[in-house]
Write a protein that holds these residues in place. Structure first.
Motif, PDB file in Angstrom:
ATOM      1  N   ALA A  15      -4.455  -9.422   4.796  1.00  0.00           N
ATOM      2  CA  ALA A  15      -4.480 -10.887   4.796  1.00  0.00           C
ATOM      3  C   ALA A  15      -3.098 -11.450   5.104  1.00  0.00           C
ATOM      4  O   ALA A  15      -2.957 -12.435   5.826  1.00  0.00           O
ATOM      5  N   THR A  16      -2.072 -10.801   4.581  1.00  0.00           N
ATOM      6  CA  THR A  16      -0.702 -11.266   4.774  1.00  0.00           C
ATOM      7  C   THR A  16      -0.210 -11.001   6.183  1.00  0.00           C
ATOM      8  O   THR A  16       0.538 -11.775   6.747  1.00  0.00           O
ATOM      9  N   HIS A  17      -0.635  -9.893   6.768  1.00  0.00           N
ATOM     10  CA  HIS A  17      -0.121  -9.467   8.072  1.00  0.00           C
ATOM     11  C   HIS A  17      -1.233  -9.367   9.108  1.00  0.00           C
ATOM     12  O   HIS A  17      -1.195  -8.503   9.978  1.00  0.00           O
ATOM     13  N   SER A  18      -2.218 -10.246   9.041  1.00  0.00           N
ATOM     14  CA  SER A  18      -3.354 -10.136   9.936  1.00  0.00           C
ATOM     15  C   SER A  18      -2.981 -10.366  11.400  1.00  0.00           C
ATOM     16  O   SER A  18      -3.729  -9.984  12.283  1.00  0.00           O
ATOM     17  N   HIS A  19      -1.825 -10.941  11.661  1.00  0.00           N
ATOM     18  CA  HIS A  19      -1.416 -11.183  13.039  1.00  0.00           C
ATOM     19  C   HIS A  19      -0.823  -9.934  13.687  1.00  0.00           C
ATOM     20  O   HIS A  19      -0.642  -9.895  14.891  1.00  0.00           O
ATOM     21  N   ILE A  25      -5.449   1.756  -4.166  1.00  0.00           N
ATOM     22  CA  ILE A  25      -4.798   0.958  -3.126  1.00  0.00           C
ATOM     23  C   ILE A  25      -5.724  -0.045  -2.444  1.00  0.00           C
ATOM     24  O   ILE A  25      -5.259  -0.846  -1.635  1.00  0.00           O
ATOM     25  N   LYS A  26      -7.014  -0.034  -2.758  1.00  0.00           N
ATOM     26  CA  LYS A  26      -7.960  -0.893  -2.035  1.00  0.00           C
ATOM     27  C   LYS A  26      -7.582  -2.370  -2.100  1.00  0.00           C
ATOM     28  O   LYS A  26      -7.643  -3.071  -1.092  1.00  0.00           O
ATOM     29  N   HIS A  27      -7.197  -2.852  -3.272  1.00  0.00           N
ATOM     30  CA  HIS A  27      -6.811  -4.265  -3.398  1.00  0.00           C
ATOM     31  C   HIS A  27      -5.574  -4.558  -2.554  1.00  0.00           C
ATOM     32  O   HIS A  27      -5.511  -5.589  -1.869  1.00  0.00           O
ATOM     33  N   VAL A  67       0.829  -1.210   0.000  1.00  0.00           N
ATOM     34  CA  VAL A  67       0.000   0.000   0.000  1.00  0.00           C
ATOM     35  C   VAL A  67       0.861   1.257   0.000  1.00  0.00           C
ATOM     36  O   VAL A  67       0.676   2.156  -0.817  1.00  0.00           O
ATOM     37  N   ALA A  68       1.821   1.332   0.913  1.00  0.00           N
ATOM     38  CA  ALA A  68       2.685   2.520   0.979  1.00  0.00           C
ATOM     39  C   ALA A  68       3.510   2.645  -0.296  1.00  0.00           C
ATOM     40  O   ALA A  68       3.752   3.754  -0.782  1.00  0.00           O
ATOM     41  N   ASP A  69       3.933   1.525  -0.845  1.00  0.00           N
ATOM     42  CA  ASP A  69       4.691   1.537  -2.093  1.00  0.00           C
ATOM     43  C   ASP A  69       3.842   2.139  -3.217  1.00  0.00           C
ATOM     44  O   ASP A  69       4.321   2.965  -4.002  1.00  0.00           O
ATOM     45  N   LEU A  70       2.584   1.761  -3.285  1.00  0.00           N
ATOM     46  CA  LEU A  70       1.691   2.330  -4.300  1.00  0.00           C
ATOM     47  C   LEU A  70       1.491   3.825  -4.089  1.00  0.00           C
ATOM     48  O   LEU A  70       1.436   4.599  -5.047  1.00  0.00           O
TER      49      LEU A  70
END
Length: 147
Positions: free
Chosen positions: A138-142, A129-131, A108-111
């Motif tokens: 999902a990748t960092h949900s923890h 950036i929504k996607h 997201v920040a990269d975009l």
């Protein structure tokens, strides 16, 4: 874009659940990638302070910027010194956590740093950036900010 070259920076504010509270993008003239990272974090601290978001977790993909923040170091280029000192003073009012994240871990920040992005501040997730927001969550949900 080159070294030195045109620099652009952007960032995203998320709440403790990971949802976007706002995002920003700006162009920084000519400089080095490090300078774009520095400007992005200065801008983020300023925005957070203006909105009274005083619990802040800064995830930064520049290990050098992380070290500067952790040490509250003044080892920045002279042309950014005044803005950097102001940002460090503002941080005194925050409960702040600083961590390193690989660029691939924060799409997201990269975009938001993409030079083609229009300049501005948005109090929502831009369509571009929504996607990536959903993918990052999902990748960092923890990962959650501890209150």
């Amino acid at each position: 874009m080159g070294a030195p070259g045109s620099i652009a920076a952007g960032g995203v504010f998320r709440d403790h659940w990971g949802w976007v509270r706002g995002c920003y993008h700006f162009k920084g003239g000519t400089g080095f990638a490090f300078e774009a990272e520095l400007l992005a974090v200065i801008y983020a601290i300023t925005i957070a302070h203006q909105r009274c978001w005083l619990m802040l977790w800064i995830e930064e993909d520049s290990a050098y910027i992380v070290r500067l923040l952790e040490a509250r170091s003044l080892d920045v280029p002279w042309r950014f010194m005044a803005a950097w000192k102001k940002a460090l003073r503002l941080l005194e009012e925050f409960s702040v956590h600083v961590s390193h994240i690989f660029r691939e871990g924060n799409c997201v920040a990269d975009l938001m740093a993409n030079p083609a992005m229009p300049e501005g501040w948005w109090p929502y997730a831009r369509d571009e950036i929504k996607h990536a927001v959903v993918k990052d969550m999902a990748t960092h949900s923890h990962v959650r900010i501890k209150h």
